[in-house]
Motif scaffolding. Structure first.
Motif, PDB file in Angstrom:
ATOM      1  N   TYR A  21       0.864  -1.184   0.000  1.00 41.55           N
ATOM      2  CA  TYR A  21       0.000   0.000   0.000  1.00 41.55           C
ATOM      3  C   TYR A  21       0.890   1.219   0.000  1.00 41.55           C
ATOM      4  N   GLU A  63      -0.736   6.032  -6.501  1.00 41.73           N
ATOM      5  CA  GLU A  63      -2.058   5.872  -7.091  1.00 41.73           C
ATOM      6  C   GLU A  63      -2.961   4.997  -6.237  1.00 41.73           C
ATOM      7  N   GLN A  64      -2.374   3.961  -5.600  1.00 38.37           N
ATOM      8  CA  GLN A  64      -3.191   3.041  -4.821  1.00 38.37           C
ATOM      9  C   GLN A  64      -3.837   3.746  -3.628  1.00 38.37           C
ATOM     10  N   TYR A  77      -5.270   6.572  -3.680  1.00 34.76           N
ATOM     11  CA  TYR A  77      -6.546   7.119  -4.144  1.00 34.76           C
ATOM     12  C   TYR A  77      -7.524   6.006  -4.491  1.00 34.76           C
ATOM     13  N   ASP A  78      -7.019   4.901  -5.040  1.00 35.71           N
ATOM     14  CA  ASP A  78      -7.900   3.796  -5.393  1.00 35.71           C
ATOM     15  C   ASP A  78      -8.546   3.183  -4.154  1.00 35.71           C
ATOM     16  N   ILE A  79      -7.747   3.004  -3.094  1.00 35.36           N
ATOM     17  CA  ILE A  79      -8.263   2.333  -1.897  1.00 35.36           C
ATOM     18  C   ILE A  79      -9.218   3.238  -1.121  1.00 35.36           C
ATOM     19  N   SER A 113     -11.059   5.415  -2.445  1.00 39.42           N
ATOM     20  CA  SER A 113     -12.261   5.409  -3.275  1.00 39.42           C
ATOM     21  C   SER A 113     -13.101   4.168  -2.992  1.00 39.42           C
ATOM     22  N   ALA A 114     -12.447   3.000  -2.913  1.00 45.13           N
ATOM     23  CA  ALA A 114     -13.171   1.761  -2.611  1.00 45.13           C
ATOM     24  C   ALA A 114     -13.796   1.813  -1.218  1.00 45.13           C
ATOM     25  N   TRP A 121     -11.353  -2.349   3.414  1.00 36.99           N
ATOM     26  CA  TRP A 121     -10.512  -1.290   2.843  1.00 36.99           C
ATOM     27  C   TRP A 121      -9.912  -0.420   3.937  1.00 36.99           C
TER      28      TRP A 121
END
Length: 425
Positions: free
Chosen positions: A233, A238-239, A241-243, A245-246, A262
């Motif tokens: 992590y 980028e991850q 923001y992805d996580i 978001s999830a 998450w």
């Protein structure tokens, strides 16, 4: 050999720079700036390992400018003023070679620290180049942001990363002494996550761990050598923001299991507790709103609590809040209402405030009719007086439409009783 491979391979010129062709290609924005000798103050926004620091160094070298560098992690206002004083003494505005001040992780600077840069940038004593992994729209004060061009740096592509590996094999003074064969690169590229510095660090680790001068790089070898027992992590990449978001979408979708999973990913990765708590605050209003106003109270208390306590105990408080929000009824009515209202303002401009709603602190204002005919609601039955609160040009416009849930059904009934058919409730 104390210097890491990524540092040894750091490009010194634009010709050696890999990636970001939209900025440094033959017709790239920064290429043209350097060619014409016009270097504006700018902010580089992008994930770690995309060459922000390298690019700042190259700009200074190729434009022939003095170069000062500060890190927001360990620099204060005094350090900024010292550099600005040196820059002023070297000529500043009175020479085309005004110094470049590079500030790494500028998003970590406080408002007062960012304020201390304004005059120097505005007067031309320095050309500021700031690097940030966070969206500058949220992390850089508007006054400073308006004085800088923002350039987005992208994660390295597969081709870019493979180019770096080949360059290391062929040109590095130490790596090139070994016979290296790149049989497979998928594991290397996956572990790098588009971060050039991480890629080269992993590659060097693998090469140096092999006693033999002949090294055959395979996916199996990479995974064997890189003992990655921790959860992957990257809280600055980028991850990140992805996580998040999830996480928020799990709450919005009323799934406490997804939300907690998450959340755990972020906690295990060392995410900032305040960042998580801020997102919970936003979700409590954006996704739940008046369907359950207590959600915002709990989210705010969560933010205060975790700010005081920190890890590891904050994980419990965050989990309580996340599961509560996920299990709460949902409504985005308040979120939608302010969006509609802002759009209406953009379309209709600065409409006049009705005279009866205006304040009348002076005799002249009273003589002009300010406040006349205003009905003080508490003087009427049920503390309600039927009067107009919108400019006449947009009278009757419905902006807040209550959601379909128990609490907002009550709001709808209340508004219908008061306003009858005016707003269509």
């Amino acid at each position: 050999m104390n210097e890491p491979l990524a540092e040894r391979l750091r490009p010194k010129t634009l010709n050696d720079y890999v990636s970001q062709t939209h900025l440094v290609g033959p017709q790239g924005t920064l290429t043209l700036h350097i060619k014409h000798g016009l270097i504006p103050s700018m902010l580089f926004w992008g994930p770690p390992g995309t060459g922000k620091t390298t690019l700042a160094n190259i700009i200074a070298t190729e434009s022939g400018r003095p170069f000062y560098t500060l890190s927001a992690i360990n620099s204060g206002v005094k350090d900024i003023r010292d550099v600005i004083d040196k820059a002023k003494q070297s000529g500043g505005l009175f020479t085309t070679k005004n110094p470049i001040l590079f500030i790494d992780e500028i998003h970590r600077f406080s408002k007062s620290q960012q304020d201390s840069l304004l005059q120097a940038v505005e007067k031309g004593w320095i050309t500021l180049i700031g690097a940030t992994t966070e969206n500058p729209s949220f992390e850089v004060i508007p006054a400073l942001l308006s004085r800088c061009q923002v350039y987005v740096l992208e994660s390295f592509s597969r081709t870019d990363l493979e180019t770096l590996l080949k360059r290391a094999i062929e040109k590095d003074e130490y790596i090139s002494k070994k016979r290296i064969t790149l049989k497979e690169t998928s594991a290397l590229l996956k572990l790098s996550g588009g971060d050039a510095r991480k890629l080269l660090n992993i590659f060097e680790l693998i090469v140096n761990s092999e006693i033999s001068n002949h090294v055959s790089i395979t996916n199996e070898l990479v995974l064997q050598k890189v003992q990655n027992n921790t959860v992957h992590y990257d809280k600055t990449g980028e991850q990140h923001y992805d996580i998040i978001s999830a996480f928020i979408k799990s709450i919005r979708g009323s799934d406490p299991n997804g939300a907690v999973y998450w959340l755990a990913r972020m906690i295990e990765g060392g995410e900032d507790v305040k960042f998580i708590a801020r997102r919970l605050l936003i979700s409590a209003s954006e996704d739940i709103g008046n369907a359950n106003p207590t959600a915002l109270v709990i989210a705010n208390n969560t933010f205060q609590a975790v700010s005081t306590i920190g890890f590891p105990e904050s994980r419990i408080i965050l989990s309580q809040c996340a599961t509560y929000l996920a299990c709460s009824p949902k409504s985005n009515a308040a979120y939608a209402a302010i969006g509609k209202a802002q759009q209406l303002v953009r379309e209709t401009g600065n409409l006049s405030v009705p005279l009866e709603l205006r304040n009348a602190p002076t005799k002249l204002m009273k003589e002009l009719g300010y406040g006349d005919n205003y009905k003080y609601a508490h003087n009427y039955e049920n503390s309600f007086a039927n009067q107009e609160f919108l400019p006449k040009e947009v009278s009757g416009t419905t902006l807040y439409e209550p959601g379909n849930n128990m609490r907002e059904d009550a709001h709808r009934n209340f508004l219908k009783q008061r306003w009858k058919d005016k707003y269509g409730y």
